[in-house]
Each structure stands twice: as C-alpha cells, then as structure tokens.
Write an enzyme that holds these catalytic residues in place. Structure first.
Site, short mmCIF file in Angstrom:
data_model
loop_
_atom_site.label_atom_id
_atom_site.label_comp_id
_atom_site.label_asym_id
_atom_site.label_seq_id
_atom_site.Cartn_x
_atom_site.Cartn_y
_atom_site.Cartn_z
N HIS A 155 -27.19 2.89 19.72
CA HIS A 155 -27.29 2.50 18.30
C HIS A 155 -28.23 3.45 17.55
O HIS A 155 -28.81 3.08 16.53
CB HIS A 155 -27.78 1.06 18.12
N SER A 276 -30.87 28.64 3.04
CA SER A 276 -30.51 28.12 1.72
C SER A 276 -30.83 29.18 0.68
O SER A 276 -31.81 29.90 0.80
CB SER A 276 -31.32 26.85 1.45
N LYS A 282 -35.42 26.25 4.59
CA LYS A 282 -34.26 25.58 5.20
C LYS A 282 -33.64 26.39 6.32
O LYS A 282 -33.54 27.61 6.27
CB LYS A 282 -33.18 25.29 4.14
N ASN A 284 -30.13 25.67 8.11
CA ASN A 284 -29.00 24.74 8.08
C ASN A 284 -28.08 24.91 9.29
O ASN A 284 -27.78 26.04 9.68
CB ASN A 284 -28.19 24.94 6.79
N GLU A 289 -21.84 21.60 11.24
CA GLU A 289 -21.24 20.81 10.16
C GLU A 289 -19.76 21.16 10.00
O GLU A 289 -18.93 20.30 9.72
CB GLU A 289 -21.99 21.05 8.85
N GLN A 321 11.10 21.44 10.39
CA GLN A 321 10.45 22.73 10.08
C GLN A 321 8.97 22.52 9.76
O GLN A 321 8.19 23.46 9.85
CB GLN A 321 11.18 23.39 8.92
N1 ARG Z 1 13.38 27.37 10.32
C1 ARG Z 1 14.02 26.29 10.99
C2 ARG Z 1 12.97 25.36 11.63
O1 ARG Z 1 11.88 25.77 11.69
C3 ARG Z 1 14.92 26.81 12.06
C4 ARG Z 1 16.03 25.89 12.43
C5 ARG Z 1 16.96 25.79 11.28
N2 ARG Z 1 18.15 25.08 11.63
C6 ARG Z 1 19.05 24.75 10.70
N3 ARG Z 1 20.07 24.12 11.11
N4 ARG Z 1 18.88 25.06 9.44
O2 ARG Z 1 13.22 24.24 12.01
#
Ligand code: ARG
Length: 458
Positions: A155, A276, A282, A284, A289, A321
């Site tokens: 604590h 600082s 100081k 730091n 951090e 993606q």
């Molecule tokens: N740039 C795409 C990704 O990162 C690659 C796969 C794309 N596939 C598609 N059917 N458009 O997921």
C-alpha cells in the site's frame, strides 16, 4: 499497374486510393513478402503449374527486386497500392510477362496473412532478446546488493525490511513470464496460411507442407476461411507486448519514486535523466515517465485491434488491413524503450545509507509478534500484543526498540531479555530465508535460479 480492374470501366478515385493504400506502412514487409513469393514460385513449379525455367526467372527477378529495396533504390509508383502490388509490378517490369504467373492460385488475402506471420515471428525474437538484455541488467544491478537493507512497502506504506536485490529481482520474474508468453505466441504464429487462396483454398496441387518447410512454419492451416482472417497471433503478440509495457511501467514507477530526493534510495545517471529549463536543481526521470506513458499506447494498440476484429463476418475483410499499424507501432515502441531502461539499470547507483536511514523500527512489529509466537502465544494474540507495544512506544515518544524489557513485560510476561535480538533489521531479513524470501541467502539462491532460467529458458 493494378492487380485488379478488368471489370471496371473507370479508375479509382484519388481520395479512395488515399484511404485504401497501405503501401505507406506495409512496405516494411517487403523482405518477408518476397521470401513468401520465392517459396510460392518453387511450389508452383513443383505442382507443374509453371516450368522450372519460369520459376527460376521469377525467383531471379524477385531477388533483383529485393536488392532494390535493400539498397534503397526501389522506386514506388502511383498505383502501388500495397507491398504485394509494388513487388509484382516491379517483377513484371524486370522479367516480363512470366512475372504474371506468380500469383496463380494465390490471393493477397493468403499472401498478406503469410507475410504478417513471418514479420511477427521476427519481431517476437527481436523483442525477446531486448527483454533478455534487461533481465541481465537486473541481475547485474542486484548482485552487489544482496545484503543491502531497504524498506519494503505494501500500500506504499512502510511494511517490513527487505534487501535491495530482492526488490530488483522481483522484476526479473515478471520479464521471465513475458518471454515465456512471447515464445508461446510464436508457437501459434507458426501456421502457414499460404495456399488458402482468397477464401476457399487452392485449385492447384500446391504442396503446402513444402511451403511451410521453405518458410520455417511449424504447421499448415486447416481451414482456408479461418486462415485468411485469423489475426489471433497479432492480438496475442500485442497482449504480450502490452504486459511487457505494464511491467516496464511498474519498474519505472519505482525508479521515479525512489529517485525522488524525499526517498533518495537511488541516483539516476546523468546520461539517463534530464534537467529543467527553469529550475536548475531538477533531475527529471524522463525515460521512466516515457516508459510509464508508453504502456498506455501499447494497451491502446491491443484494444484497437480487438475492436477491429470483434464484428467481422467470416473470412477476409478489408478491416484487417488495420492489423499492421498497431503491431508495427508496438514493436517500434518497445524497441525504443527497452534498451533505454536496460541502460538506466546498468548505470543505476543505489544509496544504501539513504535506504538504511529510511528503515523505521515499527517495521519490526511483525518480528516482535513472531517472537511471542516462538514463546507459545497464538499469532492472533501475539499480533495484538505487538500492536500494543507500537502504541506504548508512540505514547512514550520513543521508537519500538527503545522500549525497556520492563515496558514490554507490562504487556506480556513472555517477553524476556532475549527480545533485544528481535530489534535488528539485518536479523529480521535473515530470518526470511524460506525459498523466495528476502534473506540474503535466499536471494543468492534466487539469483542462481535466475541465471539457470536465462541459460535454459531465456
Ligand atoms: N493491403 C491488404 C491488407 O493489408 C492486402 C490484402 C488485400 N486483399 C484484398 N482482397 N483487397 O490486408
């Protein structure tokens, strides 16, 4: 050149391209993308889909493309929407129409899933070795301080005396679990998706076991729908990275607190603390951090990915993606922070005098209760009597150890002259010698086991 468009009458809108192009970040997967394509060309020739000669032309061309990337000569062009498109576009420029045979039976869906797994496996190794270096630094910092006494806290209140090495070594085991998690994650990342096509599998006689062997995968995926959309390994990696971040943040917090002049237990090296612009006195603890701050960012990457995954219908969706940037960012973040914290530990100065001066005799109250237990008093009662002793000392305005044997005797007739031996911080610590305790002997064994861990499991 686009990898698609035959059915379209108009080119994509520029704003759409800006939204959907991933080349800006996925180009860092060029090496694994080309590695996957080299193996795939070999698998196509083994399947009789292309001739050996065509495979050789494609592979030579891929190696030339890789050299362009390696040497920073690769020229991106408008239309290179992702790394897969860019590599195939350039391959075809270099080797001619035969380059167009490479993608037979393959989709970018199984391709990107393969690339990212290969990339992740490398990243897991890279982070693992950085965490290993941090563990070495923890052992090195601990070893000279096996007998150094300091206050231990619960604590954040003074609790019992401990040894400084025991404090530092507590972090060793957190990072040991982190490294075990990285290797566990790797075992589920080593599954080959290539040969799954867009979603339904490959109509060509691709030998997937061969592909797995070429690319160093342990397993072949069992279901093409799952294979093109499984990003569990990214989520697991991000969780493992987040927990490393959380452990770094906790270590950082201790270092921040203990370097505060009010504590003064440690001094940070000039090279790893900052000043600082206004207050000349100081010092730091910025790197700590930042370690603490970046833990939030790592956790954000994990929760972002999980949120992306949660509503997806079966198989590949473009949402996936969004898997790469959080992963890349997490790896980059740890790659920045881990070496700095390792160096902080390597250059850390402990101040045993300040630690010793902060030991408060009330921290021996548990030992006083344990003394009464050794005289046959049940612990619950002993705890109460020891509490009365703390109160009596504070009423008399003295420390616990300044109470006379007569004072103590007024609280329990079991107190004898041998109670003096209780009032000794080093003796208190030395008594805690059961495995995993703070006694110097136990900590020496702990460090030996940590070394074994590094040799056998690290
Ligand atoms: N740039 C795409 C990704 O990162 C690659 C796969 C794309 N596939 C598609 N059917 N458009 O997921």
């Amino acid at each position: 050149m686009s990898l698609w468009g035959g059915a379209f009458n108009e080119p994509s809108d520029a704003d759409l391209r800006a939204l959907q192009d991933s080349i800006g970040f996925d180009k860092r997967m060029y090496a694994v993308d080309i590695e996957g394509s080299v193996a795939y060309a070999a698998a196509l020739s083994l399947a009789g889909v292309i001739t050996d000669e065509e495979a050789a032309q494609i592979i030579n061309g891929l190696e030339a493309v890789k050299a362009e990337f390696d040497e920073g000569r690769f020229q991106l062009q408008v239309g290179d929407e992702d790394i897969h498109t860019a590599v195939e576009r350039r391959l075809t420029e270099l080797v001619g129409a035969v380059g167009g045979k490479l993608h037979t039976g393959r989709s970018r869906n199984d391709q990107v899933a393969t690339d990212l797994r290969l990339w992740t496996i490398d990243a897991l190794h890279q982070i693992d070795s950085l965490v290993g270096a941090l563990q070495e630094a923890l052992i090195a910092a601990s070893e000279p301080h096996v007998e150094t006494l300091m206050p231990g806290y619960t604590h954040l209140q003074p609790a019992q005396p401990i040894t400084a090495a025991h404090w530092l070594m507590s972090f060793f085991w957190m990072f040991a679990r982190d490294r075990a998690r990285l290797s566990d994650t790797q075992s589920r990342t080593e599954v080959l998706p290539l040969g799954s096509g867009a979603l339904a599998g490959s109509p060509f006689a691709i030998n997937r076991e061969f592909l797995a062997g070429q690319l160093g995968f342990e397993f072949v995926s069992e279901n093409s729908l799952d294979a093109v959309s499984d990003r569990d390994y990214v989520a697991e990696a991000l969780f493992a990275f987040s927990l490393i971040g959380v452990h770094l943040s906790r270590l950082a917090e201790d270092l921040i607190l203990y370097s505060n002049p009010a504590f003064g237990y440690i001094t940070l090296n000039d090279r790893y603390s900052t000043g600082s612009s206004l207050m000349p006195q100081k010092r730091n603890p910025d790197p700590m951090e930042l370690a603490r701050g970046k833990a939030g960012r790592l956790i954000g990457n994990l929760t972002g990915l999980l949120t992306t995954l949660k509503g997806l219908p079966t198989s590949y969706n473009k949402d996936l993606q969004e898997d790469k940037e959080p992963l890349f960012d997490a790896v980059d973040t740890l790659t920045l922070i881990l070496p700095v914290i390792t160096a902080v530990l390597r250059t850390l100065k402990l101040n045993p005098d300040r630690m010793r001066a902060a030991l408060d005799e009330s921290m021996l109250a548990t030992d006083l209760a344990d003394y009464l237990v050794s005289k046959g008093i049940p612990f619950r009662e002993a705890h109460h009597i020891s509490g009365r002793a703390v109160r009596l000392a504070s009423e008399k305005g003295v420390t616990l150890t300044r109470l006379s044997v007569d004072d103590l005797h007024s609280l329990s007739d079991r107190f004898g002259h041998d109670v003096e031996a209780v009032f000794d911080f080093a003796a208190s610590v030395a008594r805690r010698r059961a495995q995993g305790g703070t006694a110097p002997d136990a900590v020496r064994e702990q460090i030996a086991r940590a070394r074994d861990w590094l040799a056998n499991e690290g």
